[in-house]
Design a protein around this motif. Structure first.
Motif, PDB file in Angstrom:
ATOM      1  N   LEU A  89       0.704  -1.208   0.073  1.00 41.28           N
ATOM      2  CA  LEU A  89       0.072  -0.003   0.052  1.00 41.28           C
ATOM      3  C   LEU A  89       0.789   1.318  -0.114  1.00 41.28           C
ATOM      4  CD1 LEU A  89      -2.811   1.296   0.391  1.00 41.28           C
ATOM      5  CD2 LEU A  89      -2.423   1.259   2.855  1.00 41.28           C
ATOM      6  N   GLY A  90       0.725   2.073  -0.964  1.00 43.99           N
ATOM      7  CA  GLY A  90       1.423   3.247  -1.094  1.00 43.99           C
ATOM      8  C   GLY A  90       0.792   4.501  -1.655  1.00 43.99           C
ATOM      9  N   GLY A  91       1.719   5.373  -2.131  1.00 40.70           N
ATOM     10  CA  GLY A  91       1.342   6.608  -2.575  1.00 40.70           C
ATOM     11  C   GLY A  91       2.305   7.744  -2.573  1.00 40.70           C
ATOM     12  N   PRO A  92       1.823   8.968  -3.099  1.00 44.48           N
ATOM     13  CA  PRO A  92       3.086   9.932  -3.187  1.00 44.48           C
ATOM     14  C   PRO A  92       3.772  10.412  -1.987  1.00 44.48           C
ATOM     15  CG  PRO A  92       0.520  10.857  -3.273  1.00 44.48           C
ATOM     16  CD  PRO A  92       0.507   9.541  -3.232  1.00 44.48           C
ATOM     17  N   GLN A  93       4.741  10.656  -1.903  1.00 49.48           N
ATOM     18  CA  GLN A  93       5.669  11.242  -1.030  1.00 49.48           C
ATOM     19  C   GLN A  93       5.409  12.678  -1.055  1.00 49.48           C
ATOM     20  OE1 GLN A  93       7.132   9.294   0.700  1.00 49.48           O
ATOM     21  NE2 GLN A  93       9.147  10.100   1.941  1.00 49.48           N
ATOM     22  N   LEU A  94       5.224  13.346   0.090  1.00 53.60           N
ATOM     23  CA  LEU A  94       4.807  14.838   0.069  1.00 53.60           C
ATOM     24  C   LEU A  94       6.044  15.787  -0.343  1.00 53.60           C
ATOM     25  CD1 LEU A  94       3.269  14.801   3.587  1.00 53.60           C
ATOM     26  CD2 LEU A  94       2.242  14.307   1.382  1.00 53.60           C
ATOM     27  N   THR A  95       5.853  16.520  -1.164  1.00 46.08           N
ATOM     28  CA  THR A  95       6.977  17.469  -1.574  1.00 46.08           C
ATOM     29  C   THR A  95       6.739  18.906  -1.582  1.00 46.08           C
ATOM     30  OG1 THR A  95       6.010  17.635  -3.860  1.00 46.08           O
ATOM     31  CG2 THR A  95       7.393  15.748  -3.346  1.00 46.08           C
ATOM     32  N   ARG A  96       7.852  19.694  -1.718  1.00 43.96           N
ATOM     33  CA  ARG A  96       7.903  20.927  -1.847  1.00 43.96           C
ATOM     34  C   ARG A  96       7.128  21.584  -3.156  1.00 43.96           C
ATOM     35  NH1 ARG A  96      10.296  22.979   2.563  1.00 43.96           N
ATOM     36  NH2 ARG A  96      11.959  22.074   3.680  1.00 43.96           N
ATOM     37  N   ALA A  97       7.323  20.920  -4.072  1.00 46.32           N
ATOM     38  CA  ALA A  97       6.690  21.457  -5.490  1.00 46.32           C
ATOM     39  C   ALA A  97       5.112  21.278  -5.299  1.00 46.32           C
ATOM     40  CB  ALA A  97       7.435  20.551  -6.456  1.00 46.32           C
ATOM     41  N   ILE A  98       4.699  19.999  -4.812  1.00 47.09           N
ATOM     42  CA  ILE A  98       3.228  19.808  -4.869  1.00 47.09           C
ATOM     43  C   ILE A  98       2.510  19.963  -3.709  1.00 47.09           C
ATOM     44  CG2 ILE A  98       1.399  18.095  -5.410  1.00 47.09           C
ATOM     45  CD1 ILE A  98       3.587  16.713  -7.544  1.00 47.09           C
ATOM     46  N   THR A  99       2.984  19.454  -2.446  1.00 45.30           N
ATOM     47  CA  THR A  99       2.273  19.403  -1.330  1.00 45.30           C
ATOM     48  C   THR A  99       2.330  20.967  -0.467  1.00 45.30           C
ATOM     49  OG1 THR A  99       3.336  17.250  -1.004  1.00 45.30           O
ATOM     50  CG2 THR A  99       1.905  18.078   0.761  1.00 45.30           C
ATOM     51  N   GLU A 100       3.525  21.146  -0.382  1.00 50.17           N
ATOM     52  CA  GLU A 100       3.653  22.571   0.538  1.00 50.17           C
ATOM     53  C   GLU A 100       2.800  23.698  -0.037  1.00 50.17           C
ATOM     54  OE1 GLU A 100       7.312  24.669   2.838  1.00 50.17           O
ATOM     55  OE2 GLU A 100       7.752  24.128   0.391  1.00 50.17           O
ATOM     56  N   PRO A 101       2.740  23.991  -1.291  1.00 48.24           N
ATOM     57  CA  PRO A 101       1.511  24.953  -1.673  1.00 48.24           C
ATOM     58  C   PRO A 101       0.221  24.857  -1.168  1.00 48.24           C
ATOM     59  CG  PRO A 101       3.137  24.561  -3.669  1.00 48.24           C
ATOM     60  CD  PRO A 101       3.360  23.472  -2.580  1.00 48.24           C
ATOM     61  N   LEU A 102      -0.079  23.443  -1.045  1.00 43.56           N
ATOM     62  CA  LEU A 102      -1.487  23.023  -0.701  1.00 43.56           C
ATOM     63  C   LEU A 102      -1.507  23.351   0.866  1.00 43.56           C
ATOM     64  CD1 LEU A 102      -2.043  19.745  -2.552  1.00 43.56           C
ATOM     65  CD2 LEU A 102      -2.663  22.141  -3.418  1.00 43.56           C
ATOM     66  N   TYR A 103      -0.607  22.899   1.450  1.00 40.36           N
ATOM     67  CA  TYR A 103      -0.415  23.167   2.982  1.00 40.36           C
ATOM     68  C   TYR A 103      -0.604  24.663   3.416  1.00 40.36           C
ATOM     69  CZ  TYR A 103       1.337  22.697   7.813  1.00 40.36           C
ATOM     70  OH  TYR A 103       1.563  22.747   9.141  1.00 40.36           O
ATOM     71  N   ASP A 104       0.216  25.328   2.507  1.00 42.03           N
ATOM     72  CA  ASP A 104       0.094  26.949   2.964  1.00 42.03           C
ATOM     73  C   ASP A 104      -0.965  27.604   2.632  1.00 42.03           C
ATOM     74  OD1 ASP A 104       2.970  26.978   2.914  1.00 42.03           O
ATOM     75  OD2 ASP A 104       3.262  27.575   0.822  1.00 42.03           O
ATOM     76  N   HIS A 105      -2.079  26.889   1.979  1.00 40.23           N
ATOM     77  CA  HIS A 105      -3.360  27.299   2.014  1.00 40.23           C
ATOM     78  C   HIS A 105      -4.336  27.152   3.315  1.00 40.23           C
ATOM     79  CE1 HIS A 105      -4.071  29.136  -1.909  1.00 40.23           C
ATOM     80  NE2 HIS A 105      -2.830  28.398  -2.201  1.00 40.23           N
ATOM     81  N   THR A 106      -3.638  26.223   4.204  1.00 41.57           N
ATOM     82  CA  THR A 106      -4.255  25.876   5.394  1.00 41.57           C
ATOM     83  C   THR A 106      -4.121  26.855   6.541  1.00 41.57           C
ATOM     84  OG1 THR A 106      -2.551  24.381   6.287  1.00 41.57           O
ATOM     85  CG2 THR A 106      -4.151  23.403   4.711  1.00 41.57           C
ATOM     86  N   ARG A 107      -3.100  27.692   6.359  1.00 40.64           N
ATOM     87  CA  ARG A 107      -2.307  28.325   7.688  1.00 40.64           C
ATOM     88  C   ARG A 107      -2.718  29.862   7.539  1.00 40.64           C
ATOM     89  NH1 ARG A 107       3.675  26.563   7.755  1.00 40.64           N
ATOM     90  NH2 ARG A 107       3.557  27.069   5.528  1.00 40.64           N
TER      91      ARG A 107
END
Length: 321
Positions: free
Chosen positions: A303-321
């Protein structure tokens, strides 16, 4: 690819386009008004939750319930929760995890999908996050979703596996408490962490492939299950290539575990660690670490999936703060 690029560009000009021009985050309102929130709470009755389909089975060696003999309970029992939703008229569930800042990380396909012929994209409805869900109970309360944050590439094409990740902003519970206040903990989050590490994966699977010991609550969505071990990067095959950066461990958790966390530096005393990825897909691996067809008895399901990255994940996370 040209068509996908044009669709992404069009999405970025809609009302749900990113607040910052430098990223591709799409912020989708879900249950904003008190009336909308109450409608979701009213929808998810205990009987409706109990009627969700499941196909129970037993985990193979290396997997166990969270309250198993290795003492890995602690904070993870509350910080990981079951995410209920309705997809195209069908009730379903995934898994989500509270991370620093109070948002929930999960899989993109729990929130937005296309139909079987790759048309008619739709957002899921009736989203409800229940941290620490166990045996039908909600020990830390139930939380409706104010908005979902997904990358525009996923909205345009849900076959782009590296973009299958998302965040949720939760409304407070009816007593005014936030989910983090109620649970009292959250996990750290890391971007561009090395994939080849010892990890634990958690989820609320409603199915598994290994037969035997029918009815285990960890595989009917009633309790949190876990897998652990060294993460292995998915290789794909000539016939079915996959992007780099998809990692996972040997694990039999099936449907319902999507969106569950992949955690490093896990403390078995506190039950807390650092989320470095989300689990979105199952695949089989042979003894040489190469991918083989699902169901091949000589291979091991992962069972797996994407590793969290600065290119994809961090911009999404920035919208949560």
């Amino acid at each position: 690819m040209q068509k996908i690029g044009m669709l992404v560009a069009a999405l970025l000009l809609t009302s749900t386009a990113p607040a910052h021009a430098s990223d591709n985050a799409v912020v989708q309102p879900i249950a904003v008004t008190p009336a909308d929130q109450q409608a979701v709470l009213d929808y998810w009755t205990p009987s409706r939750i109990a009627e969700l389909p499941s196909a129970p089975s037993t985990p193979p060696p290396g997997q166990a319930p969270v309250d198993g003999p290795d003492g890995s309970g602690g904070g993870v029992v509350g910080t990981v929760g079951r995410l209920f939703f309705t997809e195209r008229g069908e009730d379903a569930s995934c898994t989500g995890t509270l991370v620093d800042g109070g948002s929930v990380i999960t899989a993109g396909h729990c929130l937005h999908t296309f139909d079987l012929i790759r048309e008619d994209p739709q957002w899921s409805t009736n989203l409800l996050f229940v941290p620490g869900f166990r045996d039908g109970e909600s020990p830390y309360g139930s939380y409706t979703v104010h908005s979902a944050i997904v990358d525009a590439h996923w909205i345009a094409n849900d076959e782009l596996d590296e973009y299958d990740q998302a965040f949720l902003l939760l409304n407070p519970a009816t007593d005014g408490r936030t989910a983090v206040d109620a649970v009292g903990a959250s996990h750290h989050i890391a971007f561009d962490a090395p994939g080849a590490q010892e990890v634990r994966e958690f989820g609320y699977p409603r199915s598994a492939r290994q037969p035997g010991h029918q009815g285990r609550p960890e595989f009917t969505g009633q309790r949190l299950a876990q897998c652990w071990g060294p993460a292995l990067e998915r290789t794909g095959t000539t016939e079915w290539p996959v992007p780099r950066g998809l990692w996972g461990v040997a694990c039999d958790m099936g449907g319902g575990s999507s969106g569950g966390p992949r955690i490093t530096n896990f403390d078995t005393t506190t039950g807390l660690g650092t989320v470095v990825g989300v689990n979105t897909q199952g695949y089989s691996v042979d003894t040489n670490g190469q991918e083989c067809p699902l169901g091949d008895p000589t291979c091991t399901r992962h069972l797996g999936g994407p590793q969290l990255t600065r290119a994809i994940t961090e911009p999404l996370y920035d919208h949560t703060r």
